[in-house]
Design a protein around this motif. Structure first.
Motif, PDB file in Angstrom:
ATOM      1  N   SER A  21       0.841  -1.191   0.000  1.00 11.49           N
ATOM      2  CA  SER A  21       0.000   0.000   0.000  1.00 11.49           C
ATOM      3  C   SER A  21       0.880   1.245   0.000  1.00 11.49           C
ATOM      4  N   TRP A  44      -4.138  -2.021  -2.067  1.00 12.68           N
ATOM      5  CA  TRP A  44      -4.542  -0.692  -2.562  1.00 12.68           C
ATOM      6  C   TRP A  44      -4.168   0.367  -1.542  1.00 12.68           C
ATOM      7  N   ASN A  87     -12.170   5.646  -5.411  1.00 16.09           N
ATOM      8  CA  ASN A  87     -11.328   4.494  -5.112  1.00 16.09           C
ATOM      9  C   ASN A  87     -12.123   3.199  -5.149  1.00 16.09           C
ATOM     10  N   ILE A  91     -11.454   0.020  -7.618  1.00 16.23           N
ATOM     11  CA  ILE A  91     -11.142  -1.300  -7.051  1.00 16.23           C
ATOM     12  C   ILE A  91     -12.087  -2.348  -7.624  1.00 16.23           C
ATOM     13  N   VAL A 105      -7.371  -4.292   0.339  1.00 16.64           N
ATOM     14  CA  VAL A 105      -7.628  -2.860   0.477  1.00 16.64           C
ATOM     15  C   VAL A 105      -7.151  -2.402   1.851  1.00 16.64           C
ATOM     16  N   VAL A 123     -16.301  -1.797   1.101  1.00 20.61           N
ATOM     17  CA  VAL A 123     -15.092  -2.444   0.581  1.00 20.61           C
ATOM     18  C   VAL A 123     -15.412  -3.875   0.165  1.00 20.61           C
ATOM     19  N   ALA A 128     -13.163  -7.222  -3.300  1.00 21.65           N
ATOM     20  CA  ALA A 128     -11.807  -7.339  -2.771  1.00 21.65           C
ATOM     21  C   ALA A 128     -11.642  -8.638  -1.983  1.00 21.65           C
ATOM     22  N   ILE A 131      -8.750  -7.130   3.663  1.00 21.86           N
ATOM     23  CA  ILE A 131      -8.438  -5.767   4.068  1.00 21.86           C
ATOM     24  C   ILE A 131      -7.164  -5.781   4.909  1.00 21.86           C
TER      25      ILE A 131
END
Length: 424
Positions: A21, A44, A87, A91, A105, A123, A128, A131
């Motif tokens: 990241s 990300w 964003n 994504i 993420v 998210v 994705a 996280i």
């Protein structure tokens, strides 16, 4: 050919090489280029609440070695300065187009449950794979009660991690700060909060250098500066140690680790994996050399694994952990002595100067006419390795193990230790 694919706490990836990241993962354009180059996954760039963060100019500085080689890299950039909606939209699109690549993420929010509860479903809806909780950023965000301000307090790590595990089905990776006395405490806290994995290290507090005319550190922002986050090859030894500490801690021994810190080639990656990492994250090397470096990383790692007979990443993951211990358990009876290969020696005298001035005066400088020769005084050599390190010719000086009839004895057993344990 070796299988480079991994399954990291349920996140599948065609290879262990992920982009960390950072600026290289700030937007879809960059990430798509990375995937086209062959990266197995990305984390990300950290998302936060709207309105987004505002960055300053300039943002980077570096510590250079000979020939302008970048040894260490410093940045004062904050989390994403683009809107949350944009964003999330990008994504979603990138993950849909590249379903076989790992998409993690990074998130950073205040220590209040409500904003975490709100953002996590958003998210998750992007598709994705996981996280990463950014508890490591050492600049800008800690002043707002986030980043390293959380990572330095195990109780907050555990609390926020538990919130995230409550409000998302995605794997939760906790990114740890190196700016702490003992990295095992935050790792244990992450595990207690339900973390599926940890990643480390984040950047190290630093000031790289100053402009001695203006008396301002770099990077310079309107005549002033601040400490930033240090990364690049210079932090690799710190990162390796912290990864190993978590991997060999009985409490966190089975906690998956994503290794970060100074990884610039396949050998770096292999070292991180051998000391406990299940995936590796790269940032500085990509920023300095571009995304194509992953080609050499994958090829080099694959060829090395084939030579060693490792069929997959799991075959050598954590293989060095059992060989990493506390100083007190090292063998006090083991000894090496330096040996100089006279055929390779160029008579530069670096070993002699280093040993004579700063070590044990264990190298003799012999002059015969106009010729010089350097020999090890075996009775004086303690096997410290300094001569080997200072020698400019690879393989010229080696450390030779000495035969011994003495059995293994560590410091806890050594009679020279006033607190030695009595062995029956």
């Amino acid at each position: 050919m070796a299988d480079l694919s991994i399954d990291f706490c349920g996140i599948k990836s065609p290879n262990p090489f992920w982009l960390a990241s950072a600026p290289p993962t700030d937007k879809a354009y960059n990430v798509v280029r990375a995937f086209e180059a062959g990266w197995g996954g990305v984390v990300w760039k950290t998302l936060g609440e709207d309105p987004p963060a505002v960055n300053v100019s300039s943002r980077y500085s570096a510590l250079h070695g000979k020939n302008r080689e970048v040894i260490g890299f410093n940045n004062i950039e904050l989390i994403t300065d683009r809107s949350l909606a944009l964003n999330l939209q990008e994504i979603t699109a990138v993950k849909k187009a590249w379903p076989d690549r790992a998409m993690i993420v990074s998130l950073m929010l205040p220590c209040e449950e409500a904003p975490w509860k709100e953002i996590l479903p958003l998210v998750e809806a992007t598709g994705a794979d996981g996280i990463e909780l950014n508890f490591g950023c050492p600049h800008g965000m800690p002043e707002r009660g986030m980043g390293a301000a959380v990572g330095q307090q195990p109780d907050l790590i555990e609390m926020v991690t538990r919130w995230c595990k409550t409000h998302t089905r995605l794997p939760v990776i906790v990114k740890l700060t190196p700016n702490i006395t003992d990295v095992r405490a935050p790792a244990r806290a992450a595990l207690a909060g339900g973390a599926d994995a940890v990643s480390l290290i984040n950047t190290v507090n630093s000031i790289t250098h100053l402009d001695l005319d203006s008396m301002v550190a770099y990077p310079i922002v309107g005549g002033r500066s601040t400490h930033g986050g240090y990364c690049g090859s210079a932090v690799k030894p710190i990162a390796l140690n912290m990864v190993a500490e978590i991997a060999r801690d009985p409490v966190t021994a089975h906690l998956p680790i994503s290794g970060i810190g100074g990884i610039g080639n396949w050998t770096d990656a292999a070292e991180f994996i051998a000391l406990g990492a299940g995936s590796v994250q790269v940032c500085t090397a990509a920023m300095l050399h571009g995304f194509r470096i992953v080609e050499e990383m994958k090829d080099g790692l694959s060829r090395w694994m084939d030579r060693k007979g490792y069929a997959n990443i799991a075959a050598f993951s954590r293989k060095a952990v059992p060989n990493t211990t506390d100083w007190k358990y090292l063998d006090m009876n083991y000894q090496v002595i330096a040996s100089i290969d006279q055929d390779k020696c160029i008579q530069c005298g670096k070993c002699y100067v280093a040993c004579e001035d700063t070590s044990h005066q264990a190298i003799a400088r012999l002059v015969e006419g106009n010729a010089r020769r350097y020999e090890v005084k075996r009775e004086e050599c303690v096997g410290c390795n300094l001569c080997e390190i200072t020698c400019p010719v690879e393989g010229c000086i080696t450390m030779v193990p000495q035969p011994s009839e003495k059995p293994y004895m560590n410091w806890t057993q050594d009679p020279r230790n006033p607190r030695a344990e009595v062995v029956a």
